[in-house]
Design an enzyme around this catalytic site. Structure first.
Site, mmCIF file in Angstrom:
data_model
loop_
_atom_site.group_PDB
_atom_site.id
_atom_site.type_symbol
_atom_site.label_atom_id
_atom_site.label_comp_id
_atom_site.label_asym_id
_atom_site.label_seq_id
_atom_site.Cartn_x
_atom_site.Cartn_y
_atom_site.Cartn_z
ATOM 1 N N ASP A 18 0.977 -1.175 0.200
ATOM 2 C CA ASP A 18 -0.086 0.048 -0.136
ATOM 3 C C ASP A 18 0.880 1.229 -0.112
ATOM 4 O O ASP A 18 0.672 2.142 -0.906
ATOM 5 C CB ASP A 18 -1.030 0.008 1.329
ATOM 6 C CG ASP A 18 -1.870 -0.911 1.101
ATOM 7 O OD1 ASP A 18 -2.395 -1.438 -0.048
ATOM 8 O OD2 ASP A 18 -2.274 -1.708 2.347
ATOM 9 N N ARG A 98 -0.866 1.614 16.877
ATOM 10 C CA ARG A 98 -1.477 2.734 16.050
ATOM 11 C C ARG A 98 -1.428 4.032 16.642
ATOM 12 O O ARG A 98 -1.222 5.267 16.212
ATOM 13 C CB ARG A 98 -2.758 2.380 15.648
ATOM 14 C CG ARG A 98 -2.797 1.326 14.573
ATOM 15 C CD ARG A 98 -1.664 1.311 13.360
ATOM 16 N NE ARG A 98 -1.875 0.347 12.383
ATOM 17 C CZ ARG A 98 -0.898 -0.022 12.089
ATOM 18 N NH1 ARG A 98 0.217 -0.023 12.423
ATOM 19 N NH2 ARG A 98 -0.988 -1.010 10.903
ATOM 20 N N ASP A 127 -7.801 0.888 11.184
ATOM 21 C CA ASP A 127 -6.651 1.716 11.376
ATOM 22 C C ASP A 127 -6.708 2.971 10.881
ATOM 23 O O ASP A 127 -6.024 4.025 11.461
ATOM 24 C CB ASP A 127 -5.194 1.063 10.549
ATOM 25 C CG ASP A 127 -4.666 0.070 11.396
ATOM 26 O OD1 ASP A 127 -5.105 -0.302 12.649
ATOM 27 O OD2 ASP A 127 -4.091 -1.053 10.707
ATOM 28 N N SER A 179 -2.150 -9.705 3.566
ATOM 29 C CA SER A 179 -1.874 -8.392 4.164
ATOM 30 C C SER A 179 -1.528 -8.620 5.632
ATOM 31 O O SER A 179 -2.486 -9.489 6.308
ATOM 32 C CB SER A 179 -3.421 -7.584 4.420
ATOM 33 O OG SER A 179 -3.248 -6.528 5.255
#
Length: 406
Positions: A18, A98, A127, A179
């Protein structure tokens, strides 16, 4: 957001699929803007190797690597361990990283005079919320660019097409493009065959598991480990004092070797859909188990039960991106107070995916062998009759009312 005003962008950069294609995409779609790639070191190890060369070749103006391992462990993971916070059965690995990453992105964006912050989170996941709420807390009003909510790309195959067309080097193929998200605490796997919950994961497929082996591949002999805690925080492993992040790293190795901490779950995402994932959390699984063993000895019933209830709310706050909030601060204070006497030593036996208690001691133990023994004791058992009569009074009164005897 007026694209004409975007001249410099700070990008949350991992070097994965990504974020690798986001650099050329930003330059194509935002006035050939300067892109500052920020890689957060949260303990993902060799994934950081070669990132600077890759980022610069892809079009970034520079790469900043931020060491956030101890901040993540000390400020987020340890309070969550003390609370016993789990989201459903998930030990919150991605969610733990995060908040500190989002905070650092905001700080760097302000320092660099950036016009926006970009991230590679999809519009389907959690996220995007976690990053953006942290950014709002530390850089309120900062424009945020989320390409997955803008571009025409609709799948990972199309991402790979874009990467190939723009000469972006990738470490994956179309057959291995799970992923994945990795940090010191865990590794997650999503996508491909895992999208169908009916499919059994192939744990022994080369390259799938990265933090350990499946229980079937674990040694036939058990391994013992001893963990010392002080006020709920791990401080020593097998008698050697070390900081918490190193304890986690060592337990990852020991747990991984013995097939500990692999779970296959379908979780409820914040955005409303269910998602299937495989999580590897060897060290974290051991620490949560050990901490719970010590709490059994040292925390009184009312506090322990209340903490177990609050743990659900605490996990929700972390999972849903609400780490930097007054409620999280208040619950963290409760967790710290509740762990005031969670000090002692826990010995565990690790065997083929199982964690087996092998003895717990504490100078603050509430356990009294004299009280509970089946042998002679100071406890006067005759007193139980009066206790039961008082405890059962409401039940007795209700029965008398039903019989018309009140």
């Amino acid at each position: 957001m007026n694209k004409e005003n975007i001249k410099k962008v700070v990008l949350a950069y991992s070097g994965g699929l990504d974020t690798s294609i986001i650099i050329p995409w930003l330059k194509e779609n935002y006035n050939n803007c300067s892109v500052i790639a920020v890689a957060a070191d949260v303990g993902q190890g060799d994934e950081l190797e070669g990132l600077e060369e890759k980022a610069l070749k892809t079009g970034a103006s520079k790469l900043i690597v931020a060491d956030l391992v101890d901040e993540m462990v000390d400020d987020v993971i340890l309070p969550s361990l003390k609370m016993g916070a789990k989201y459903e059965t998930y030990l919150l690995g991605t969610a733990f990283a995060r908040p500190v990453i989002g905070k650092k992105l905001a700080e760097i964006a302000l320092q660099e005079g950036a016009d926006a912050i970009a991230h590679g989170c999809t519009g389907k996941g959690n996220d995007q919320v976690r990053f953006e709420l942290a950014i709002e807390r530390f850089a309120p009003g900062m424009p945020i660019i989320a390409p997955w909510r803008e571009w025409s790309i609709r799948s990972r195959d199309e991402e790979i097409d874009y990467a190939e067309a723009h000469n972006v080097p990738l470490r994956i193929s179309r057959e291995t493009n799970y992923s994945k998200d990795k940090n010191l605490w865990h590794l997650s796997h999503e996508g491909l065959d895992l999208e169908d919950p009916a499919n059994e994961p192939d744990y022994d497929k080369p390259g799938f598991l990265e933090m350990g082996v499946s229980p079937l591949k674990a040694p036939d002999r058990p391994a013992y480990v001893t963990i010392d805690f002080e006020a709920g925080a791990p401080v020593a492993l097998n008698g050697e004092r070390m900081k918490a992040s190193r304890i986690i790293a060592e337990l990852n190795r020991l747990g991984g070797d013995n097939g500990i901490g692999i779970i296959d779950i379908v979780e409820n995402r914040l955005v409303g859909m269910k998602d299937r994932g495989i999580y590897e959390t060897p060290g974290g699984t051991i620490l949560y188990f050990a901490h719970a063993q010590l709490e059994m000895l040292t925390v009184d019933k009312e506090v322990l039960h209340e903490k177990q209830k609050l743990a659900v709310d605490y996990a929700d706050l972390i999972y849903n991106g609400k780490w930097y909030t007054p409620l999280t601060e208040a619950l963290t204070a409760f967790a710290n107070k509740a762990n005031e006497f969670v000090t002692g030593t826990v010995k565990l036996k690790l065997y083929k995916g199982n964690i087996i208690p092998a003895g717990t001691t504490s100078p603050y133990s509430l356990y009294s062998e004299n009280l509970v023994t089946f042998g002679e004791s100071d406890y006067d058992q005759a007193q139980a009759a009066g206790f039961i009569r008082c405890w059962g009074l409401p039940t007795r009164v209700q029965a008398l009312r039903e019989q018309g005897k009140l």
